[in-house]
Design an enzyme around this catalytic site. Structure first.
Site, short mmCIF file in Angstrom:
data_model
loop_
_atom_site.label_atom_id
_atom_site.label_comp_id
_atom_site.label_asym_id
_atom_site.label_seq_id
_atom_site.Cartn_x
_atom_site.Cartn_y
_atom_site.Cartn_z
N ASP A 29 -33.69 -18.46 -37.41
CA ASP A 29 -32.75 -18.68 -38.52
C ASP A 29 -32.73 -20.14 -38.95
O ASP A 29 -32.26 -20.46 -40.05
CB ASP A 29 -31.31 -18.35 -38.06
CG ASP A 29 -30.88 -16.93 -38.44
OD1 ASP A 29 -31.31 -16.46 -39.51
OD2 ASP A 29 -30.11 -16.34 -37.67
N GLN B 105 -26.98 -11.87 -35.57
CA GLN B 105 -26.46 -11.60 -36.92
C GLN B 105 -25.04 -12.14 -37.07
O GLN B 105 -24.17 -11.90 -36.22
CB GLN B 105 -26.50 -10.08 -37.17
CG GLN B 105 -26.10 -9.66 -38.57
CD GLN B 105 -27.10 -10.06 -39.65
OE1 GLN B 105 -28.28 -10.28 -39.38
NE2 GLN B 105 -26.63 -10.17 -40.87
N LYS C 53 -34.17 -5.64 -41.01
CA LYS C 53 -34.94 -6.67 -40.30
C LYS C 53 -35.83 -6.04 -39.23
O LYS C 53 -37.01 -6.37 -39.11
CB LYS C 53 -33.98 -7.69 -39.65
CG LYS C 53 -33.37 -8.66 -40.66
CD LYS C 53 -32.25 -9.50 -40.07
CE LYS C 53 -31.59 -10.34 -41.18
NZ LYS C 53 -30.38 -11.04 -40.78
N1 GUN Z 1 -25.77 -12.93 -41.98
C1 GUN Z 1 -26.08 -12.94 -43.32
N2 GUN Z 1 -27.24 -13.59 -43.51
C2 GUN Z 1 -27.68 -13.99 -42.30
C3 GUN Z 1 -28.83 -14.69 -41.85
O1 GUN Z 1 -29.70 -15.11 -42.62
N3 GUN Z 1 -28.93 -14.88 -40.51
C4 GUN Z 1 -27.97 -14.45 -39.64
N4 GUN Z 1 -28.15 -14.71 -38.34
N5 GUN Z 1 -26.90 -13.80 -40.01
C5 GUN Z 1 -26.75 -13.57 -41.33
#
Ligand code: GUN
Length: 294
Positions: A121, A98, A54
């Site tokens: 998100d 995350q 990311k």
């Molecule tokens: N963990 C796995 N996928 C995601 C996501 O799309 N966003 C977040 N914040 N954590 C994750």
């Protein structure tokens, strides 16, 4: 019939390129550099890889990336204090914490502490509510990526039968809302659904998000349907090598579907591209700027 393979990797590359052009425009015309803060707590290996990707993609798109790596023993109060700081930092337009978080931290308390305007998100209850009521929500990245691929493949989705398998807050529920907004007739199937083959067999659009390897049999798919497989399941082979499979039995499904996303290389790459897109959206909304069309 042999299904067309929907190349999520190529689609995501185009979307990222588009975001990079939008960012360049925002910098030049508005002196605005979108910024994304990514917070990770602990050492979960899969999360470490996601977060690294990311941050790298954010920088490649020309945006600012703010990385916060916290130890596993970070308290909920400490994490909430960091979220508060990021909420009040004008250089940060998007905040992503995350998941999963260590067990001693209540995930919903953290998600709901993020300013809804910075919630790239789309997990905040305000954004879930806005999506459900037709408002200006931040849309969760994975369902957004699925929708973009569906519209690219099918154009107008109006009137189509769509079945979403899985009812998570992160994928299933927002996916159903998005398809409803596109005027699909939407069924949400889950572990208690009776006669899943019959439900899936009437769908023009199948979105599988259950997290169970190859649970959806190829022979259940209607001829010509479009299949979006959100599952990423790791299977160990007898030769000791791990293999990634989706929630759909791919080889069987590709003999019936009109189009299908592969695993890997389907939905996965689209999620990060949509995170970048959401960060641009968030920055534009916070500055009252129209999202550049490039
Ligand atoms: N963990 C796995 N996928 C995601 C996501 O799309 N966003 C977040 N914040 N954590 C994750």
């Amino acid at each position: 019939m042999t299904a067309d393979i929907i190349d999520g990797k190529a689609f995501a590359a185009r979307l990222k390129e588009n975001v990079a052009q939008q960012v360049a425009h925002l910098k030049e015309q508005h002196n605005l550099t979108p910024g994304l803060a990514v917070v990770i707590v602990g050492e979960d290996p899969a999360s470490q890889i996601y977060v690294r990707n990311k941050n790298k993609s954010t920088r490649e798109a020309g945006m600012n990336s703010f990385e916060h790596r916290l130890p596993a023993e970070t308290t909920q109060e400490e994490l909430l204090a960091l979220v508060d700081t990021l909420n009040n930092d004008p250089a940060v337009h998007g905040i992503l914490v995350q998941l999963p978080l260590p067990g001693h931290i209540e995930e919903n308390a953290v998600i709901d502490a993020i300013s809804p305007a910075k919630d790239v998100d789309g997990f905040h209850v305000i954004n879930a509510g806005l999506l459900a009521t037709g408002g200006n929500a931040m849309i969760p990245c994975t369902p957004l990526g699925c929708l973009l691929m569906l519209k690219d493949r099918l154009g107008d989705l109006s009137g189509l039968e769509a079945v979403v398998i899985g009812r998570s807050n992160i994928v299933g529920k927002p996916m159903a809302q998005l398809l409803l907004k596109e005027n699909c007739t939407v069924t949400v199937a889950h572990s208690r659904t009776r006669d899943l083959p019959q439900v899936i067999g009437r769908a023009d659009i199948v979105v599988a998000a259950v997290g169970r390897p190859e649970m959806i049999q190829g022979e259940w798919i209607k001829e010509g349907a479009t299949v979006i497989d959100v599952g990423i399941n790791r299977l160990s082979s007898p030769d000791g090598k791990n293999r990634l499979v989706g929630d759909v039995e791919f080889e069987g499904a590709r003999t019936r579907a009109g189009a299908i996303t592969p695993v890997p290389g389907g939905v996965g790459p689209m999620t990060i591209a949509c995170l970048l897109k959401n960060t641009v959206t968030a920055a534009c909304r916070q500055h009252g700027v129209t999202e550049p069309e490039v």
